[in-house]
Each structure stands twice: as structure tokens, then as C-alpha cells.
Design a protein around this motif. Structure first.
Motif, PDB file in Angstrom:
ATOM      1  N   VAL A  92      11.026  43.978  30.267  1.00 33.63           N
ATOM      2  CA  VAL A  92      10.869  43.108  31.434  1.00 33.63           C
ATOM      3  C   VAL A  92      12.196  43.110  32.185  1.00 33.63           C
ATOM      4  O   VAL A  92      13.222  42.661  31.662  1.00 33.63           O
ATOM      5  N   ARG A 124      14.480  41.638  34.748  1.00 32.57           N
ATOM      6  CA  ARG A 124      14.639  40.349  35.461  1.00 32.57           C
ATOM      7  C   ARG A 124      15.671  40.533  36.557  1.00 32.57           C
ATOM      8  O   ARG A 124      16.829  40.857  36.294  1.00 32.57           O
ATOM      9  N   LEU A 169       7.084  48.822  31.786  1.00 36.34           N
ATOM     10  CA  LEU A 169       8.194  48.185  32.501  1.00 36.34           C
ATOM     11  C   LEU A 169       7.596  47.230  33.518  1.00 36.34           C
ATOM     12  O   LEU A 169       6.737  47.621  34.315  1.00 36.34           O
ATOM     13  N   ALA A 170       8.040  45.986  33.469  1.00 34.61           N
ATOM     14  CA  ALA A 170       7.511  44.989  34.404  1.00 34.61           C
ATOM     15  C   ALA A 170       8.675  44.285  35.094  1.00 34.61           C
ATOM     16  O   ALA A 170       9.746  44.103  34.504  1.00 34.61           O
ATOM     17  N   LEU A 171       8.438  43.914  36.333  1.00 38.08           N
ATOM     18  CA  LEU A 171       9.471  43.241  37.126  1.00 38.08           C
ATOM     19  C   LEU A 171       9.207  41.742  37.169  1.00 38.08           C
ATOM     20  O   LEU A 171       8.105  41.312  37.521  1.00 38.08           O
ATOM     21  N   GLU A 172      10.226  40.970  36.801  1.00 37.07           N
ATOM     22  CA  GLU A 172      10.139  39.518  36.935  1.00 37.07           C
ATOM     23  C   GLU A 172      11.223  39.079  37.909  1.00 37.07           C
ATOM     24  O   GLU A 172      12.419  39.288  37.644  1.00 37.07           O
ATOM     25  N   VAL A 173      10.794  38.515  39.015  1.00 37.76           N
ATOM     26  CA  VAL A 173      11.769  37.999  39.972  1.00 37.76           C
ATOM     27  C   VAL A 173      12.084  36.560  39.597  1.00 37.76           C
ATOM     28  O   VAL A 173      11.181  35.728  39.489  1.00 37.76           O
ATOM     29  N   VAL A 176       6.128  35.111  35.190  1.00 41.17           N
ATOM     30  CA  VAL A 176       5.233  36.097  35.801  1.00 41.17           C
ATOM     31  C   VAL A 176       5.999  37.392  36.033  1.00 41.17           C
ATOM     32  O   VAL A 176       7.066  37.388  36.656  1.00 41.17           O
ATOM     33  N   ALA A 177       5.462  38.492  35.526  1.00 42.94           N
ATOM     34  CA  ALA A 177       6.069  39.801  35.765  1.00 42.94           C
ATOM     35  C   ALA A 177       4.982  40.753  36.260  1.00 42.94           C
ATOM     36  O   ALA A 177       3.823  40.655  35.854  1.00 42.94           O
ATOM     37  N   ILE A 178       5.375  41.637  37.155  1.00 37.74           N
ATOM     38  CA  ILE A 178       4.427  42.624  37.693  1.00 37.74           C
ATOM     39  C   ILE A 178       4.702  43.962  37.007  1.00 37.74           C
ATOM     40  O   ILE A 178       5.839  44.455  37.040  1.00 37.74           O
ATOM     41  N   ASP A 179       3.669  44.538  36.398  1.00 40.04           N
ATOM     42  CA  ASP A 179       3.838  45.819  35.720  1.00 40.04           C
ATOM     43  C   ASP A 179       4.059  46.913  36.768  1.00 40.04           C
ATOM     44  O   ASP A 179       3.275  47.057  37.703  1.00 40.04           O
ATOM     45  N   LEU A 180       5.121  47.685  36.600  1.00 42.57           N
ATOM     46  CA  LEU A 180       5.494  48.659  37.640  1.00 42.57           C
ATOM     47  C   LEU A 180       4.686  49.951  37.557  1.00 42.57           C
ATOM     48  O   LEU A 180       4.696  50.735  38.500  1.00 42.57           O
TER      49      LEU A 180
END
Lengths: 73, 284
Positions: A27, A29, A57-61, B263-267
Motif C-alpha cells: 500500500v 501512502r 500495489l494500491a494507492l492510499e491518499v 481506502v486504497a485504490i488498486d493500481l
């Protein structure tokens, strides 16, 4: 899985953030979206994650309140 | 989202449908495990045509893991087809083995479903219990199929070799509203393995996905539940639209309102079986 490698690789493509490891999920960040709507940049980021051994891979703002609550061990 | 251009004519989808009609006629009557999804709606449509509406009973198994929106679609499709429907409550949430959410969770759920449907078929004189498993499902991680085999459930779409593409093509030709509908597996499939299945977590997923649909997100969509973290999988087209500052804030707000804090968006975006991949590598 190598988190340091991944953070370095992401920084090289302009994505500066902290990576939280949850199994083979990374994740990222960051305090902004980093321009990841762009297909090519997103491809590079995912490729960097896979080369570092991650499957996801995930984006957390995060905002200031989120950041204060987060501590990477 | 299903691209209409991808649904080109498949040379032998027609022939497979003829084989399916014959398969159903040979049985004479069928009890169908019905979800209202692409596969079971198509199978119901062909079955009604092949053996007549009085010889087909569609059974919907309802529980906390069955999305409300899917139930409405199922009812609507059944009505259009003139299909007899029976709804039964299933109790997989009472089974500690299911609630523990192991990687073979589906086995316990399907065991519960088929153990109720098989006696129902016998009681009402239906020749066979069938499901909507298709030829593409073979070979993936599908522990639920073992439960089907153990209860004598047949999968005619597999037996005649119909793939998802064939089914979408023939559904479209039949005017079924489900032809371009995204796949919609049960809500428990959104929970990371090992995270216990609770009614509250299932509701969080359902509320979150409903809220994202209401924002205008179309096509394949999953909110994967990782405890306090929601990981959102969108189609590639939707990622390009929603990974920008204001839309992202809308997604975050919608999911937090559903009860998940992070909350995370999978890329990489939507991947069928995404949690299986995560589980395999993490457990290795």
C-alpha cells in the motif's frame, strides 16, 4: 518482498511515499494522487512492485490526520 | 466493463446451444441453482425453452452474502422468462468453518446450498439439479465445485463446452438483460482470507459498492475488505477517470460512509480471483 527496493523504484518515477506491507500487497501512502491516472505511470509503478516481489500495489491518499495515526514498524 | 466490440460472433456458440437444448431435453426436468447472474440466467432461458416452464424450477439461496441488488436482478430476470422461482434461506453463516473464511470457504457455502436443493429436487420430482458453472470456470480455484460434485449437481454449460463469451453472445441474441452484466460473485469473496465473515463486514462491502455505483462507476468493480482497509479494484478505463484528486476524494468519502476507515485504490485494477493470488503468494 523488498519494501526498500520498491520505495526506491517508485521514487525514481516520481512517486514519493511510504509503503506499507500487507503480505504480498503493498500500500503506497502518499499525500496526493501522484498523477497515477496516467496509464504509463501506473504501469511503471505496478511493474516496480512486481519486480520487488509484490502481487498488488494500491494507492492510499492520506491527509494529515491519517498520517498522524500511521506508524510504520 | 464488457466492450460490445468484444462480443463478435463465435463460430460454434450456436452449435453448443443446440447441444445444451438436447442435454436438457434428455433430462426432462431440472432444478436450477439460480443467482440471476449471466450464466444462470442464460441457462434458465434455454431450459424453459427446451423442456417448458413447468419443468424448470429456479431456486435462489438467500443469505447475508447474497447482494440485495443481485436479488432484484434475479427476480426481474425470472419474471421476464416466466420462470418458477423458489427462495430459500441458507445458513452458511452458522457454520464456523465458513465464518473462519479459509481459502476453501466456498466449499462450505455450496455444501449448505446443495444439501438443501438436492432433497427439494427429489421431493418435487425434478430429474436433476444443475448449476451455471461454465467451461471457463474449470481449472481455477473453485472449491465450491467439489461440493457440487459430492451432491450430484450437474453443470450442463461445462458439459457442452460453453464459455463465458459464448454465454454472453447467446444471451445477447436472446435479448437477455444480463448479457453485458459484470460477473457478481457473492459478497464473502471480497473478504481477505482469514478475516472472519460477519454480517457487518458483508454489509460494509455491499454499501461501499452500491455507493460507488451511485457515483457513476461502471463495469467491473470490487471493494476488497482487508480489515480496516478497503482496496478498490476498478476497470482500467475507470482508473484513468477516477484516479484524480476530486473523484478520489469522492470514492474515499463514499467508502468511509460505508464503515471502512482506510481506502486504497488498486493500481492494476480489477482482477478476477485477486484475493486468491494474494493468498497464494503470502502463504508461500
Amino acid at each position: 518482498m523488498n519494501v526498500e527496493n520498491l520505495e526506491r523504484a517508485l521514487a525514481e518515477i516520481g512517486l514519493h511515499g511510504i509503503v506499507e506491507v500487507r503480505g504480498s500487497l503493498a500500500v503506497l501512502r502518499m499525500d496526493a494522487d501522484g498523477g497515477l491516472a496516467d496509464d504509463q505511470l501506473r504501469f511503471l509503478a505496478v511493474d516496480a512492485a512486481e519486480r520487488s516481489g509484490f502481487t498488488h500495489l494500491a494507492l492510499e491518499v492520506v491527509d494529515d490526520a491519517d498520517r498522524a495515526a500511521f506508524h510504520r514498524d | 466493463m464488457t466492450d460490445l466490440r468484444e462480443i463478435a460472433t463465435t463460430p460454434n456458440a450456436d452449435e453448443k446451444e443446440h447441444a445444451l437444448v438436447e442435454w436438457l431435453r434428455d433430462r426432462g426436468s431440472v432444478l436450477l441453482g439460480f443467482s440471476g447472474g449471466v450464466d444462470s440466467a442464460y441457462l434458465a432461458s434455454v431450459a424453459v425453452e427446451a423442456v417448458g416452464p413447468d419443468r424448470v424450477l429456479a431456486v435462489i439461496g438467500r443469505s447475508a452474502s447474497y447482494p440485495e441488488a443481485q436479488w432484484r436482478v434475479a427476480r426481474d430476470v425470472a419474471q421476464r422468462l416466466g420462470l418458477s422461482v423458489r427462495e430459500i434461506d441458507t445458513d452458511e453463516m452458522e457454520d464456523a468453518r465458513y465464518v473462519a473464511n479459509p481459502s476453501n470457504r466456498c466449499y462450505f457455502c455450496k455444501t449448505e446450498l446443495w444439501s438443501k436443493l438436492a432433497p427439494l429436487a427429489q421431493e418435487h420430482g425434478f430429474a436433476v439439479v444443475i448449476d451455471g458453472t461454465n467451461a471457463d470456470d474449470i481449472g481455477g480455484h473453485r472449491p465450491g465445485m467439489q461440493a457440487a460434485r459430492e451432491h450430484g449437481v450437474r453443470s450442463p454449460l461445462v458439459e457442452v463446452g460453453m464459455t463465458k463469451r459464448d454465454i454472453r453472445e447467446r444471451s445477447r441474441a436472446r435479448g437477455l438483460p444480463t448479457w453485458a452484466q459484470p460477473s457478481a460473485p457473492c459478497l464473502s469473496s471480497r473478504l481477505q482470507y482469514g478475516l472472519s465473515v460477519t454480517a457487518e463486514r458483508l454489509r460494509q462491502v455491499e454499501r461501499a459498492e452500491t455507493a460507488l455505483r451511485e457515483l457513476g462507476i461502471t463495469g467491473d468493480l470490487r471493494v476488497r475488505h482487508h480489515g480496516e482497509l478497503a482496496r478498490v479494484e476498478l476497470s482500467r478505463e475507470m482508473l484513468a477517470l477516477w484516479l484524480t484528486p476530486i473523484p478520489m476524494r469522492m470514492i474515499i468519502a463514499a467508502i468511509r460512509a460505508a464503515g471502512l476507515t482506510r481506502v486504497a485504490i488498486d493500481l492494476r485494477g480489477f482482477r478476477s480471483g485477486s484475493l486468491n493470488i494474494l493468498n497464494e503468494v503470502t502463504a508461500a
